[in-house]
Enzyme design. Structure first.
Site, mmCIF file in Angstrom:
data_model
loop_
_atom_site.group_PDB
_atom_site.id
_atom_site.type_symbol
_atom_site.label_atom_id
_atom_site.label_comp_id
_atom_site.label_asym_id
_atom_site.label_seq_id
_atom_site.Cartn_x
_atom_site.Cartn_y
_atom_site.Cartn_z
ATOM 1 N N CYS A 11 0.859 -1.182 0.000
ATOM 2 C CA CYS A 11 0.000 0.000 0.000
ATOM 3 C C CYS A 11 0.892 1.227 0.000
ATOM 4 O O CYS A 11 2.079 1.138 0.263
ATOM 5 C CB CYS A 11 -0.861 0.024 1.259
ATOM 6 S SG CYS A 11 -1.755 -1.509 1.486
ATOM 7 N N ARG A 60 1.089 1.774 -5.971
ATOM 8 C CA ARG A 60 1.361 0.770 -4.936
ATOM 9 C C ARG A 60 0.097 0.011 -4.550
ATOM 10 O O ARG A 60 0.158 -1.007 -3.865
ATOM 11 C CB ARG A 60 1.939 1.442 -3.687
ATOM 12 C CG ARG A 60 3.344 1.940 -3.866
ATOM 13 C CD ARG A 60 3.881 2.438 -2.559
ATOM 14 N NE ARG A 60 4.017 1.378 -1.585
ATOM 15 C CZ ARG A 60 5.107 0.658 -1.401
ATOM 16 N NH1 ARG A 60 6.165 0.906 -2.131
ATOM 17 N NH2 ARG A 60 5.152 -0.281 -0.492
ATOM 18 N N TRP A 112 -4.091 -1.794 -1.249
ATOM 19 C CA TRP A 112 -4.187 -3.003 -2.065
ATOM 20 C C TRP A 112 -4.494 -4.101 -1.066
ATOM 21 O O TRP A 112 -3.643 -4.459 -0.258
ATOM 22 C CB TRP A 112 -2.864 -3.248 -2.777
ATOM 23 C CG TRP A 112 -2.910 -4.327 -3.806
ATOM 24 C CD1 TRP A 112 -3.375 -4.231 -5.079
ATOM 25 C CD2 TRP A 112 -2.430 -5.672 -3.667
ATOM 26 N NE1 TRP A 112 -3.222 -5.418 -5.723
ATOM 27 C CE2 TRP A 112 -2.651 -6.316 -4.893
ATOM 28 C CE3 TRP A 112 -1.847 -6.391 -2.626
ATOM 29 C CZ2 TRP A 112 -2.307 -7.645 -5.102
ATOM 30 C CZ3 TRP A 112 -1.504 -7.712 -2.835
ATOM 31 C CH2 TRP A 112 -1.730 -8.326 -4.065
ATOM 32 N N ASN A 157 1.141 -0.384 6.208
ATOM 33 C CA ASN A 157 1.485 -1.252 5.087
ATOM 34 C C ASN A 157 2.187 -2.453 5.687
ATOM 35 O O ASN A 157 3.123 -2.295 6.461
ATOM 36 C CB ASN A 157 2.422 -0.498 4.134
ATOM 37 C CG ASN A 157 2.818 -1.325 2.940
ATOM 38 O OD1 ASN A 157 2.165 -2.318 2.631
ATOM 39 N ND2 ASN A 157 3.880 -0.924 2.274
ATOM 40 N N GLY A 158 1.714 -3.659 5.368
ATOM 41 C CA GLY A 158 2.339 -4.860 5.922
ATOM 42 C C GLY A 158 1.289 -5.826 6.418
ATOM 43 O O GLY A 158 0.113 -5.701 6.062
ATOM 44 N N GLU A 215 9.405 -13.288 -20.756
ATOM 45 C CA GLU A 215 9.112 -11.895 -20.405
ATOM 46 C C GLU A 215 8.091 -11.297 -21.380
ATOM 47 O O GLU A 215 7.181 -10.566 -20.970
ATOM 48 C CB GLU A 215 10.412 -11.078 -20.387
ATOM 49 C CG GLU A 215 10.252 -9.577 -20.251
ATOM 50 C CD GLU A 215 9.548 -9.094 -18.974
ATOM 51 O OE1 GLU A 215 9.250 -9.912 -18.092
ATOM 52 O OE2 GLU A 215 9.281 -7.882 -18.896
ATOM 53 N N LYS A 254 4.578 -9.783 -20.116
ATOM 54 C CA LYS A 254 4.193 -8.390 -20.382
ATOM 55 C C LYS A 254 2.822 -8.359 -21.048
ATOM 56 O O LYS A 254 1.962 -7.580 -20.679
ATOM 57 C CB LYS A 254 5.252 -7.768 -21.296
ATOM 58 C CG LYS A 254 5.731 -6.413 -21.037
ATOM 59 C CD LYS A 254 6.514 -6.047 -19.829
ATOM 60 C CE LYS A 254 6.183 -6.588 -18.513
ATOM 61 N NZ LYS A 254 7.273 -6.527 -17.556
ATOM 62 N N GLU A 263 -0.060 -9.509 -18.538
ATOM 63 C CA GLU A 263 -0.382 -8.662 -17.387
ATOM 64 C C GLU A 263 -1.079 -7.357 -17.767
ATOM 65 O O GLU A 263 -1.876 -6.850 -16.997
ATOM 66 C CB GLU A 263 0.848 -8.396 -16.504
ATOM 67 C CG GLU A 263 1.866 -7.421 -17.056
ATOM 68 C CD GLU A 263 2.980 -7.098 -16.043
ATOM 69 O OE1 GLU A 263 4.132 -6.991 -16.466
ATOM 70 O OE2 GLU A 263 2.687 -6.966 -14.846
ATOM 71 N N HIS A 304 6.772 -31.021 -27.228
ATOM 72 C CA HIS A 304 6.600 -31.913 -26.072
ATOM 73 C C HIS A 304 5.307 -31.634 -25.314
ATOM 74 O O HIS A 304 5.192 -31.965 -24.138
ATOM 75 C CB HIS A 304 7.807 -31.786 -25.129
ATOM 76 C CG HIS A 304 9.087 -32.213 -25.782
ATOM 77 N ND1 HIS A 304 9.370 -33.512 -26.105
ATOM 78 C CD2 HIS A 304 10.153 -31.482 -26.215
ATOM 79 C CE1 HIS A 304 10.546 -33.581 -26.689
ATOM 80 N NE2 HIS A 304 11.046 -32.352 -26.772
ATOM 81 N N LYS A 327 2.504 -2.563 -7.957
ATOM 82 C CA LYS A 327 3.895 -2.409 -8.374
ATOM 83 C C LYS A 327 4.854 -3.176 -7.478
ATOM 84 O O LYS A 327 5.772 -3.829 -7.956
ATOM 85 C CB LYS A 327 4.245 -0.919 -8.363
ATOM 86 C CG LYS A 327 5.643 -0.598 -8.835
ATOM 87 C CD LYS A 327 5.747 -0.742 -10.322
ATOM 88 C CE LYS A 327 7.115 -0.450 -10.861
ATOM 89 N NZ LYS A 327 7.280 -1.060 -12.198
HETATM 90 O O1 M6R Z 1 10.332 -5.104 -7.387
HETATM 91 P P1 M6R Z 1 10.699 -6.462 -7.904
HETATM 92 O O2 M6R Z 1 11.593 -6.421 -9.081
HETATM 93 O O3 M6R Z 1 11.222 -7.369 -6.841
HETATM 94 O O4 M6R Z 1 9.306 -7.077 -8.391
HETATM 95 C C1 M6R Z 1 9.196 -8.405 -8.800
HETATM 96 C C2 M6R Z 1 7.933 -8.623 -9.600
HETATM 97 O O5 M6R Z 1 6.809 -8.386 -8.807
HETATM 98 C C3 M6R Z 1 7.873 -7.697 -10.829
HETATM 99 O O6 M6R Z 1 9.008 -7.882 -11.630
HETATM 100 C C4 M6R Z 1 6.616 -7.979 -11.681
HETATM 101 O O7 M6R Z 1 6.660 -9.265 -12.204
HETATM 102 C C5 M6R Z 1 6.561 -6.928 -12.771
HETATM 103 N N1 M6R Z 1 5.919 -5.749 -12.296
HETATM 104 C C6 M6R Z 1 5.871 -7.395 -13.996
HETATM 105 O O8 M6R Z 1 5.948 -6.433 -15.006
#
Ligand code: M6R
Length: 604
Positions: free
Chosen positions: A2, A27, A71, A97-98, A477, A481, A484, A500, A599
């Site tokens: 958050c 966040r 969040w 937050n936590g 990746e 991308k 998501e 396979h 994020k």
């Molecule tokens: O802050 P971090 O790099 O540790 O985050 C890890 C993942 O949550 C982050 O890379 C996530 O997969 C990306 N936002 C996706 O685009």
């Protein structure tokens, strides 16, 4: 996961809190709220995004207040569960937050004492606990309350009986003080108050702080006062804004020629033909490394897989890449191994937990992160900053390419230390690094063409991405991308693996993105394209601009400059990012804030 902000000073707190929450929205954005002291706690919170909530916000007056964007973790997305939370006597307000792990037990005890709970959150327990411990001094009450709490937190607290102070405390969640003139801030991220000040004081785990408009006091976990120096943040506010782009993600994709430049700046010397890191990193690397473990999550994990390829190729040292969430429970920990945590935010809970496990097992730890002062930088032996500037879009873009480049520089540095690389070869790589911003710009200039191809993908139910070697993690990746931000199902595969099992899913309506480089696997990749096409899908090839054959095999071709060598992974990444962006844009998705995602993932 958050965003938190606290303000005390002379300005209209409402305006500052709302503005800061807007900047923190990445966040978390399922609900938000503020509490401003004007004799009593004036509280307003609701579900929805800040812009919506703002419309109904009463005209609160006051110069001290706290705010939160949520969040959900404990308790559903409801107005009652949104923060801030007030104690029963309505004097104490808390944002958090936590996660408080023993909150059920604490709540039951407090209920027995007569405290009434209005939400299902663990945070409300903190507010009540502080009231329960309050004897006229807020910091003492917070200190005593936190002693009873198990779990992790960053909290910011105000009390109407002491309207001249805000108390903050952190354990395993970020909290930073913004230092102003006759005003001060407390926030989960620097971006929250960067518009007002770039002077910051970092808090360490277990510390508690008291801020007034004139003073900042910090105490360690034993309640002993500590002196802490201010730091200056070099980020520009415009870095944290959209600069005319329709989305942060697009702006951040376009930032890359510059961020590539930033990540290598000061680290490569063309004249001396060497790679340089800060002293702590250099000492760590000189220690004689026999094996490396890379730990990370999500996109950072894919950067780690690319790092494995680069380090093994350039140094011969074996590299094991593990998901932090697996490593922390099952990873093999070898004292002689260097553990590298890759984390954009430096706050991903699973990565922090894995890092701590590694440390406790006696491993040397190195962090690659974008956020100076983040928890990861504080608990590791050394860290390297990716220097990408703030990344606001939930989808990682510029930080991913910077992570790859840091890992490449690390691979070069270790190969120099181990005498595995000659001066000429090193010079060749240095020149490729210097050429990279131009290569990335070439891809950005193709954005329109990529948008045209995105229109072929926008109605697909499923998209496959395939590649070999370095292009395999890039396929993973590319798929991440796309899924998501566009919500289209997508999967990345090692090209040799399709037959396979995944072949069973191929139909005419499953486009396949194939990443092809003119290396030893080229002929195999061309064969793979043939196998795919025989089953009906359209093939989009991402291929070298010098590849004159690829047109004959693929339906569409997106070229990248041939001269980038091992570093072709960077321009290829930019193509994948733009492809995902344009598909999501054509589908009118919420690009910067995809559903169900945030994020920085500070929960398990
Ligand atoms: O802050 P971090 O790099 O540790 O985050 C890890 C993942 O949550 C982050 O890379 C996530 O997969 C990306 N936002 C996706 O685009």
């Amino acid at each position: 996961m958050c965003g938190i902000i606290g303000y005390i000073g002379f300005r209209d707190a409402k305006e500052i809190l709302v503005d800061s929450l807007k900047r923190l929205e990445y966040r978390g954005y399922d609900s938000a709220g503020i509490a401003i002291i004007d004799k009593k706690q004036q509280l307003f919170k609701d579900i929805g995004e800040i812009d919506e909530i703002k419309k109904n916000l009463p005209d609160f007056k006051g110069t001290i207040g706290i705010g939160h964007t949520r969040w959900a973790t404990h308790g559903g997305v409801t107005k009652e569960n949104a923060h801030p939370h007030l104690s029963s006597n309505k004097k104490i307000a808390v944002v958090h937050n936590g996660i408080i792990e023993n909150f059920t037990k604490l709540r039951d005890n407090l209920k027995k004492k007569g405290y009434k709970f209005l939400s299902q959150t663990d945070t409300e327990v903190i507010a009540q606990l502080i009231e329960d411990n309050y004897t006229g001094n807020l910091e003492k009450a917070v200190f005593s309350a936190l002693k009873k709490v198990e779990g992790y937190y960053a909290i910011v607290v105000t009390c109407t009986d002491e309207p001249d102070k805000i108390v903050g405390a952190r354990k395993d969640s970020p909290l930073v003080i913004g230092v102003g003139d006759n005003e001060n801030y407390l926030a989960s991220d620097v971006t929250a108050f960067l518009k007002y000040t770039n002077r910051v004081v970092y808090l360490n785990d277990g510390e508690l702080c008291i801020i007034s408009n004139k003073e900042i006091r910090i105490f360690d976990e034993k309640n002993i006062p500590i002196e802490r120096k201010e730091n200056l943040i070099k980020w520009d506010l415009k870095d944290a804004e959209k600069s005319g782009f329709p989305h942060f993600m697009l702006k951040e994709i376009y930032d890359q020629p510059e961020t590539v430049h930033h990540v290598i700046r000061g680290r490569i010397s063309e004249i001396y033909r060497t790679i340089e890191f800060n002293e702590k990193v250099e000492n760590l690397l000189k220690n004689g490394i026999n094996s490396i473990n890379i730990i990370a999550c999500g996109t950072s994990y894919y950067a780690g897989l690319i790092g494995k390829y680069l380090v093994e190729k350039l140094t011969g040292i074996p590299v094991n890449v593990e998901l932090s969430s697996e490593y922390r429970y099952f990873g093999t920990r070898n004292e002689s191994s260097l553990v590298i945590a890759v984390t954009q935010s430096g706050e991903t809970l699973d990565t922090l937990a894995a890092l701590k496990e590694a440390k406790n097992s006696g491993c040397k730890t190195l962090v690659v992160t974008n956020v100076v002062g983040s928890t990861a930088t504080r608990i590791s032996d050394a860290y390297i900053l990716t220097q990408s500037g703030p990344e606001i879009g939930v989808a990682a873009t510029k930080t991913f390419t910077s992570q790859i480049l840091v890992l490449f520089l690390l691979a070069l540095k270790i190969s120099i230390i181990k005498n595995k690389i000659g001066a000429d070869e090193l010079y060749k790589y240095i020149l490729q690094l210097k050429e990279l911003p131009r290569n990335v710009r070439q891809i950005l200039n193709q954005s329109k063409k990529i948008s045209g191809i995105a229109s072929k993908l926008k109605n697909a139910n499923s998209v496959f991405f395939i590649g070999r070697g370095l292009n395999y993690p890039l396929s993973l990746e590319g798929a991440l991308k796309l899924k998501e931000i566009s919500y289209i199902h997508a999967e990345g595969f090692a090209a040799g693996e399709l037959k396979h099992g995944p072949f069973a899913l191929l139909t005419k309506t499953t486009p396949v993105v194939v990443i092809v480089t003119k290396d030893s696997t080229y002929a195999k990749m061309i064969a793979n394209i043939g196998e795919v096409k025989a089953r009906g899908p359209q093939v989009i090839a991402i291929a070298e601009d010098s590849d004159t054959e690829i047109d004959k095999h693929a339906d569409f071709v997106l070229p990248f400059p041939s001269n980038s060598g091992l570093l072709s992974c960077v321009p290829i990444t930019v193509i994948l990012q733009l492809l995902a962006y344009h598909v999501a844009n054509l589908r009118e998705c919420s690009i910067d804030k995809p559903r169900n995602l945030a994020k920085s993932v500070t929960v398990e």
